[in-house]
Design a protein around this motif. Structure first.
Motif: not given
Lengths: 388, 388
Positions: A125, A315-317, A336, B57, B75, B93-96, B100
């Motif tokens: 990541h 939604d910015i995360g 997360f 991202r 997003e 909806s990042a970061p994920a 991703d």
């Protein structure tokens, strides 16, 4: 800002970083690290140049299980790399599309491949592969038997916790950023086009002592702004606007990353309430930023305040992140991310809130984690929405 | 510089770029392109933001064999991307870290994989993989049957030849750079530390109308300089120094990239001769920059003049390169590069020369290739080493 700060680091800094990496490599069964991004190479070597802005040439740093890192770099960087603490610097005349360092890498890594050793590379990541994918594939074919491990957690885990020397540099650029923001009421005025306000902000940051202000974004619209990543428009600032400027300025290769909000002429009631909520969300984040808490805890502490006005989650995360040699680094203040906070992590706290018809507001401060909670590196934003 | 220039491009520009790419894709048997670097995504979409400075991202643009490109993006970029000419914008909806964009990519590309189609990605010289390598490997596993082709030549081949709109922007930023260099004799003086000279140069570039001056490098030592990629020192400029400043300034996402040299106080004879040789090497490059000649021809035209004083060939690897949305783009003026020059390519000419005990000098101009040879976008450097 007076320029009494020392640039660079003593050799002991790089020795410690390398020894820490090697201890973790031993724990994780990695027999070497192959690094190729600007911050990763700089972290272990001190090699610092704007030349990375050219995408033409790849650069490689190998961290062995014992001993100093080895540089495999284009000849154009040799003079600068020789001033680093490294002894073993191998170069080629780049660009060389047919062999941009691949022979040198193959020669270096062949003993590891022969013994079935495991090489750590950054493949997780927030990383990228800063060499051509085709060259990477060729390299792997050249090295049968070599195992590849993911070194992302190892390297980012080290980089998250800053040394005293790094914190000094981060405090310095945050002070420069704060001094620049303090001048904004003198710099901008009603009627000034937004792009001109940004240009004047950049010039002021340089005058205050920043090496550069590569990241200057924001927005200004009636009662808020809709978006925080667009380039500035030519629209003149108007009475009733909320102006936000977010900046990443650099000093000696370290970033600040924070923003400020102002009302132009008058502030409406809703904008004041949103501002107050985000200010208190930041307070909650500062208080929660203690060793042992997790990034999720930090996220939840800020979210609980934000939820007074907006329970969408957004939604910015995330609501902030790590800060250092990059504008954004791991970890992420998000549900997360269960990374445990440690003393001397440097973080942004960045609560944001959506309201009305597509409006948003963002606050941001930079802190260092201490046993008493977050210690501000930035001069705290005013508790009420300031009016220009 | 007055700000009469229009930012952005009309939709027709992106239609043409996309149609040209699709014609080449058909020729090369590619059924789609997956792009992920800032300039490649911007080239086909117009999506322009400083937010790429955050490495957190990934961003993806898919160019199908027919129809408009499709954006798969975090997003946080949706609001800005919706203002582009694209219709199909898919966000997450990042970061994920767990996903991703990989599910979105898998869904988009599965029909191609099922039919054994070939996807073009950038994996050749001067490229990087701007997504985690681990995610790339997972994506490929998700898409059995998908063939991967190298789209580097296709995309870089298109980007090398500039449109009229691009040349206008490049001419504008080159004019801003020239105006900034013209002010240097007023900005710098004997006794000024080099880092302060660079800081003042950056502020002047912004005042002249540059959006930013991200690349400012150079050097100053007695009779020359040893290195052109190091950060500036605090050493004060002294009588007998040769000062060089090399800059990449930007306007609306396009770069200039050129340098200037000055003697401080007095110029010694050798520095004058080196300067004269490089000035004439640049003249030879300008004359040779005609459609049908190759980059190797251009390299040899400049090398023939440089050889009067230095026949070592040097280790920098090339004597100039392409210029556009990046500080350096393909092609390279080097013996290995047989790229044929075409009308409306924008290039740097960058002859350099080593002399004395580790000294070097570099000249640089920016040109557009026309049937009459190179047309200067920069105001030509003085024919004799100017003295400050």
């Amino acid at each position: 800002m007076s320029e009494i700060m020392q640039r660079g680091f003593p050799e002991s800094e790089f020795k410690t970083r390398t020894a820490n990496a090697q201890a973790r490599m031993a724990d994780q069964g990695l027999d070497g690290l192959l690094l190729m991004s600007e911050p990763d190479v700089r972290y272990f070597s001190g090699f610092h140049t704007l030349f990375w802005q050219s995408p033409t040439r790849p650069w490689f740093l190998f961290v062995p299980s014992t001993g100093k890192p080895i540089a495999l770099i284009p000849e154009i960087g040799a003079e600068l790399m020789r001033r680093s603490w490294l002894d073993d610097i191998r170069t080629w005349s780049a660009p060389a599309p047919q062999d941009d360092g691949i022979s040198l890498l193959t020669e270096l890594l062949s003993p590891l491949a022969s013994s079935g050793a495991k090489l750590g590379v950054m493949k997780g990541h927030e990383t990228a592969l800063r060499m051509p994918l085709g060259d990477w594939e060729r390299l792997i074919v050249n090295l049968p038997g070599l195992q590849i491990g993911d070194a992302t957690g190892l390297v980012q885990g080290l980089r998250m916790v800053k040394s005293a020397g790094e914190i000094e540099k981060l405090a310095h650029i945050c002070a420069i950023g704060s001094a620049t923001f303090a001048r904004v009421p003198q710099i901008v005025s009603t009627g000034m086009p937004l792009d001109e306000a940004f240009r004047q902000f950049r010039r002021e940051a340089l005058a205050q002592g920043a090496d550069d202000a590569p990241y200057v974004v924001g927005g200004a619209q009636q009662g808020g702004y809709a978006d925080v990543i667009s380039p500035p428009t030519r629209r003149p600032l108007q009475n009733g606007d909320v102006l936000m400027i977010d900046t990443g300025c650099t000093w000696d290769g370290y970033f600040c990353d924070f923003d400020r909000n102002w009302a132009i002429g008058t502030a409406d009631d809703r904008a004041r309430r949103v501002y107050d909520t985000l200010w208190r969300a930041t307070e909650a984040g500062i208080a929660a930023a203690r060793p042992g808490a997790t990034c999720r805890d930090l996220f939840q502490a800020m979210s609980a305040v934000i939820a007074e006005m907006d329970d969408s989650g957004g939604d910015i995360g995330r609501l902030g992140h790590g800060l250092g040699m990059q504008l954004t680094e791991q970890p992420s203040h998000a549900a997360f991310d269960t990374t445990e906070l440690k003393e001397n992590m440097v973080l942004t706290l960045e609560p944001s809130l959506s309201y009305g018809d597509g409006m948003m507001m963002v606050h941001e401060e930079n802190i260092v984690v201490t046993s008493e909670g977050g210690r501000l590196l930035t001069t705290r934003a005013a508790p009420e929405l300031p009016v220009i």
